[in-house]
Design a protein around this motif. Sequence first.
Motif, mmCIF file in Angstrom:
data_model
loop_
_atom_site.group_PDB
_atom_site.id
_atom_site.type_symbol
_atom_site.label_atom_id
_atom_site.label_comp_id
_atom_site.label_asym_id
_atom_site.label_seq_id
_atom_site.Cartn_x
_atom_site.Cartn_y
_atom_site.Cartn_z
ATOM 1 N N ARG A 1 0.813 -1.220 0.000
ATOM 2 C CA ARG A 1 0.000 0.000 0.000
ATOM 3 C C ARG A 1 0.843 1.266 0.000
ATOM 4 O O ARG A 1 0.479 2.256 -0.622
ATOM 5 N N ASP A 2 1.950 1.254 0.710
ATOM 6 C CA ASP A 2 2.772 2.457 0.836
ATOM 7 C C ASP A 2 3.434 2.795 -0.503
ATOM 8 O O ASP A 2 4.122 1.956 -1.103
ATOM 9 N N GLU A 3 3.243 4.026 -0.982
ATOM 10 C CA GLU A 3 3.758 4.405 -2.292
ATOM 11 C C GLU A 3 5.280 4.385 -2.338
ATOM 12 O O GLU A 3 5.878 3.984 -3.343
ATOM 13 N N GLY A 4 5.912 4.817 -1.289
ATOM 14 C CA GLY A 4 7.369 4.806 -1.250
ATOM 15 C C GLY A 4 7.920 3.387 -1.313
ATOM 16 O O GLY A 4 8.894 3.117 -2.029
ATOM 17 N N ARG A 5 7.288 2.483 -0.599
ATOM 18 C CA ARG A 5 7.718 1.079 -0.620
ATOM 19 C C ARG A 5 7.531 0.491 -2.023
ATOM 20 O O ARG A 5 8.421 -0.178 -2.544
ATOM 21 N N VAL A 6 6.387 0.775 -2.613
ATOM 22 C CA VAL A 6 6.128 0.269 -3.959
ATOM 23 C C VAL A 6 7.185 0.771 -4.939
ATOM 24 O O VAL A 6 7.724 0.006 -5.754
ATOM 25 N N ARG A 7 7.502 2.065 -4.876
ATOM 26 C CA ARG A 7 8.476 2.625 -5.805
ATOM 27 C C ARG A 7 9.849 1.994 -5.614
ATOM 28 O O ARG A 7 10.509 1.618 -6.584
ATOM 29 N N ARG A 8 10.278 1.866 -4.358
ATOM 30 C CA ARG A 8 11.613 1.296 -4.094
ATOM 31 C C ARG A 8 11.700 -0.143 -4.597
ATOM 32 O O ARG A 8 12.694 -0.529 -5.231
#
Length: 486
Positions: A425-432
Motif C-alpha cells: 500500500r505504501d507508495e514509497g515502498r512500492v516505488r523502491r
Amino acid sequence: MATTRTALLGSVPTDLLVGGAWRPASGGARFDVQDPATGDVLASCADATPEDGLAALAAAHEAQPAWAATAPRERSDVLRAAFEAVTARTEDLALLMTLEMGKSLEESAGEVAYGAEFLRWFSEEAVRVRGEYGVAPEGTTRVLTMRQPVGPTLMVTPWNFPLAMGTRKIGPAVAAGCTMVLKPAAETPLTMLLLGRILEDAGLPPGVLNVVTTTDAAGVCEPIVRDPRLRKLTFTGSTAVGKVLVAQSAEQLLRVSMELGGNAPFLVLEDADVDDAVDGAMQAKMRNIGEACTSANRFLVHASLAEEFTEKLAARMAALTVGAGTDEGVDVGPLITAEAREGVHALVTDAVERGARVVTGGEVPSGRGHFYPPTVLADVPAGSRCLSEEIFGPVAPVTTVADDDEALARANDTEYGLVAYVYARDEGRVRRVAEGLEFGMVGVNTGIVSNPAAPFGGVKHSGFGREGGAEGIEEYLEVKYVGLAT
C-alpha cells in the motif's frame, strides 16, 4: 459464421499458405492436431519440409518491395478490417482455441479480444511512423532521418496463446511494411491458419503473410534463419530454443526479438491488503491454466500474512471447476500434453519430498485428458525445483520472507527477468521495490500486466525486444540517415 464444432473445423484451412496459395506440403506428409481434453483428433495439417519453408521465404522476399511501397493508410485499413473480422468471429475463434489448446471458452473469448486489440493498435501506429529533419551543428548540412521496414521476417509462435502471440507480431510487421513467414506451434496450428484466411479476406496481398505448419520446427526454421533473404527473426518460446535461434541468427546478423521463459515472483509485502493480493494471485497464477510466461511462479509472502494468504488462496483454488474447456461452468481445462502434466507433477512431488505441504490439489486425476488440479503448496523450502523452474501449470508454491529486502533479493535470484508482481500500500515502498526488481515488467497491485498499448518483454534470460506499445513497431523498422548538403 460456423456455429457447430463440425462446421467450424470443416471451415479451417489445413494446408500451407505460401505466396497467396493454400497448398499441401511438398512431401505430402500431414500431422494430427488433438484435443487435449479427450485425445480426439481435430484435424490433419500439412507437415512442411525445409523446402516448403524456403518457398515461403521466397514468396515473402518477392512480395517485400511492393508491400514496403504500399501507402501506410492502406496497411492501416487492412489491419482495421482484420480487427473487425476477428472480433466478429469471436465465437468461432474461441471455440477453435479451446478445442486445440484446452482453456475454457470464456478465457478463449478473452484472448480473442486481447489478440484483436493488437490489430487495432497497430492499425493506428501504421500511419504514425515518423522521421526527423534538423540542421547539423556546423550549419552546412541538413540531417534527415527516416524509418523503413526491416524486411522479410520469420515469426515463430508458441501454443499457449494461439491467436494473440500471432497478432502481437503480425500487427506491427504489417504496419511497418514487412512481409512474413509464420510458423505456429504444431500443437495449436488451427487458430493461426484461420487467422491467415481472415487476413486474406481483409485485403492482405499474396505473399505478405505465409503460414508454414510443421512438426520439424528446427529443420524448417534453420535454413530460413541462415538465408540472406531473411532480415528479422522474432520468437516466443523457451529460453533454450531461443538461445539456439539467436546463435543461428548471428550468421546473417539478423534483427532479433526474443520473448522467452519466465520465473515470475509474486511479492506480498507487510502492508498489503490480503484479499486484494489473493484476487491478484488468482489472475496472475490461473490465467491460461498457469500455462503462460507471465504466470506467477513463486509467491514470496511476508511472514505475518503468509498463513492468511495461503488459506484464502487455497480456498479460491479448490473452488475452481476442472474439466473440458467446452463444458459450461468449467474454470480450468487440461494441460497441453501428457508430458506437460508429468512435468508439473514432478515439480510438485519434488517440493513435497523436500518438506513442502500440500494445502489443496497435488494429485493426478484418472481418466482421459491431461488434467491437473489447482494446487497450493505451503512452506516450500529453498532448493525446491518449483522455485527455480518455470512451472507452466496451475501450481502456486508459497514461501515466506521477513522483510522487503529479503523479498527483493529472493525475487531477483533467478536468471529470468520477464515480469514480477508486487502487492503493497505504501507508495514509497512500492516505488523502491519496483525500481529494484530486475524484470522488464512489474505489476503493482494487479495480477495482469499484458496490454497492447504497453511494451511487453523481459531482460536477462527472458529475452530482449518489446512487443506492443509505441515500442512494438520499432522492432520492424530500420533508421536511415540522409545528409543533405545546403
